[in-house]
Scaffold this motif. Structure first.
Motif, PDB file in Angstrom:
ATOM      1  N   GLU A  24       2.155 -14.792  28.293  1.00  0.00           N
ATOM      2  CA  GLU A  24       0.787 -15.130  28.609  1.00  0.00           C
ATOM      3  C   GLU A  24       0.868 -16.452  29.503  1.00  0.00           C
ATOM      4  N   GLU A  25       1.825 -17.336  29.353  1.00  0.00           N
ATOM      5  CA  GLU A  25       1.753 -18.711  30.020  1.00  0.00           C
ATOM      6  C   GLU A  25       2.329 -18.228  31.532  1.00  0.00           C
ATOM      7  N   ARG A  26       3.119 -17.087  31.602  1.00  0.00           N
ATOM      8  CA  ARG A  26       3.478 -16.678  32.984  1.00  0.00           C
ATOM      9  C   ARG A  26       2.337 -15.895  33.875  1.00  0.00           C
ATOM     10  N   ALA A  67      -1.754 -16.597  37.698  1.00  0.00           N
ATOM     11  CA  ALA A  67      -3.355 -16.638  37.917  1.00  0.00           C
ATOM     12  C   ALA A  67      -3.800 -17.778  38.990  1.00  0.00           C
ATOM     13  N   VAL A  68      -3.156 -18.767  39.027  1.00  0.00           N
ATOM     14  CA  VAL A  68      -3.331 -20.024  39.832  1.00  0.00           C
ATOM     15  C   VAL A  68      -3.247 -19.736  41.357  1.00  0.00           C
ATOM     16  N   ARG A  76      -6.577 -17.780  41.858  1.00  0.00           N
ATOM     17  CA  ARG A  76      -7.932 -18.692  41.402  1.00  0.00           C
ATOM     18  C   ARG A  76      -7.742 -19.694  42.685  1.00  0.00           C
ATOM     19  N   GLN A  82     -13.199 -14.429  39.753  1.00  0.00           N
ATOM     20  CA  GLN A  82     -12.443 -15.138  38.677  1.00  0.00           C
ATOM     21  C   GLN A  82     -12.289 -14.507  37.618  1.00  0.00           C
ATOM     22  N   ILE A 118      -7.107 -12.325  35.226  1.00  0.00           N
ATOM     23  CA  ILE A 118      -6.182 -12.136  34.088  1.00  0.00           C
ATOM     24  C   ILE A 118      -6.283 -10.853  33.616  1.00  0.00           C
ATOM     25  N   GLU A 167      -0.757 -17.011  33.357  1.00  0.00           N
ATOM     26  CA  GLU A 167      -1.336 -18.178  33.671  1.00  0.00           C
ATOM     27  C   GLU A 167      -0.989 -18.692  35.180  1.00  0.00           C
ATOM     28  N   GLU A 168       0.434 -18.662  35.023  1.00  0.00           N
ATOM     29  CA  GLU A 168       0.864 -19.469  36.337  1.00  0.00           C
ATOM     30  C   GLU A 168       0.771 -18.486  37.501  1.00  0.00           C
ATOM     31  N   LYS A 191      -2.992  -8.275  33.473  1.00  0.00           N
ATOM     32  CA  LYS A 191      -2.563  -7.496  32.097  1.00  0.00           C
ATOM     33  C   LYS A 191      -2.297  -6.272  32.431  1.00  0.00           C
TER      34      LYS A 191
END
Length: 348
Positions: A37-39, A44-45, A48, A19, A23, A41-42, A27
């Motif tokens: 950054e929000e993309r 990353a789901v 995860r 985990q 990110i 995080e999308e 990167k």
């Protein structure tokens, strides 16, 4: 001249293995591309959901072991190293390791079967950077095998998979075969080979591979080439149609064979974009879908990669190199690194 290669490098994309890696890995992948950054995080789901672990590293360990076994079986005494573009072990790690072992002339397998910037140009840039970062320019030479989109070793696993999927869907009234690969910007596709039209060599190679598979299967089922996993700015044109849009537009189809010809193993984009999203799209449209396996460590694929290594080792003429489409065999790549005599390469 005869080149005495003394090592093999398995070069791949890399992926997170926990985990905390997700990110930082993303990167690395998107550095310099202006991805918000929000993309990240999308995306990353997706990782995860699988515990932060991409399957690609384990798959490359398996492929490395399979290659070592096949090389030994064929009596080729060359060690296999492994390095990644975006995560441990990096190309710099691999070059330092092989150099410390006394290796100087490296033959590289890149886990990308097609011509594109990300599959060819970026790897070349990465190797150049790794040679500079390690200080090994002038001491280590890197030579890459050709793109293998229509090599029998790559085609055979898909032929078997499509046949099995069609058998599984034998009771479907109307079955469609959908070949899928990673979308890239349209401009980048064209640049991969403008002489092949807007989609460049990238699209032409995928269509050639799909035709070779269908010809070997012996089916006249309707088929199409679609794309997945697009990213970047919505205003930038990418290759289309997206697989989910294409599934929604199928008319009168109740059986769907999804063939991931753009990928050599079942990594995250196959597991998420196809086994999750595309399967959901098929269900929503009352279509029974079967996803064909990627080559992975299929014996034909592994032995095919060793055949491709032998082409360079034995300097096999282009006319004698196996290929399953009129586009092949694709030419060799020039060597990088050590200032030795020029490598003999096959020209088109």
């Amino acid at each position: 001249m005869v080149v005495s290669y003394d090592a093999i490098l398995l070069a791949s994309f890399g992926g997170p293995e926990g985990q905390a890696d997700v990110i930082p890995f993303l990167k690395n992948v998107t550095r310099g591309k202006g991805i918000p950054e929000e993309r990240l995080e999308e995306v990353a789901v997706h990782y995860r959901h699988h515990g932060g672990v991409s399957p690609i590293n384990a798959q490359n360990r398996d492929l490395k072991a399979a290659l070592e076994a096949e090389l030994a079986r064929q009596g080729i005494d060359l060690p296999v190293y492994w390095g990644n573009r975006n995560w441990n072990p990096y190309f710099t790690d691999a070059l330092r390791e092989l150099h410390a072992d006394g290796k100087r002339d490296v033959l590289v397998i890149v886990t990308s079967a097609y011509t594109s910037y990300s599959g060819v140009g970026q790897y070349r840039e990465d190797f150049e950077r790794a040679l500079d970062d390690t200080g090994l320019r002038g001491e280590v030479r890197i030579s890459r095998i050709r793109e293998f989109f229509d090599h029998p070793g790559f085609i055979t696993p898909f032929v078997e998979g499509v046949r099995a999927a069609l058998d599984e869907l034998a009771d479907a009234a109307n079955t469609h075969v959908m070949f899928v690969t990673h979308s890239i910007p349209t401009a980048a596709a064209t640049e991969s080979g403008p002489e092949y039209g807007e989609g460049g060599a990238y699209e032409a190679q995928h269509r050639a591979a799909a035709d070779a598979i269908l010809r070997a299967v012996g089916t006249d089922a309707p088929h199409s080439l679609v794309y997945q996993s697009r990213s970047g700015s919505p205003s930038t044109p990418w290759l289309e149609p997206d697989i989910n849009d294409a599934i929604a537009q199928l008319d009168g189809v109740d059986g769907l064979v999804i063939v991931p010809i753009g990928f050599v193993s079942d990594h995250m984009e196959v597991l998420w974009d196809l086994d999750n999203e595309a399967m959901e799209s098929a269900g929503e449209n009352s279509i029974r879908a079967v996803r064909v396996p990627t080559p992975g460590i299929h014996p034909a694929f592994v032995s095919g990669l060793v055949d491709l290594l032998r082409e360079r080792i034995d300097e096999v003429p282009a006319a004698e190199r196996p290929h399953e489409s009129p586009l092949g065999p694709w030419p060799d790549h020039p060597a990088q690194g050590a200032a030795l005599d020029a490598v003999v390469t096959n020209s088109r």
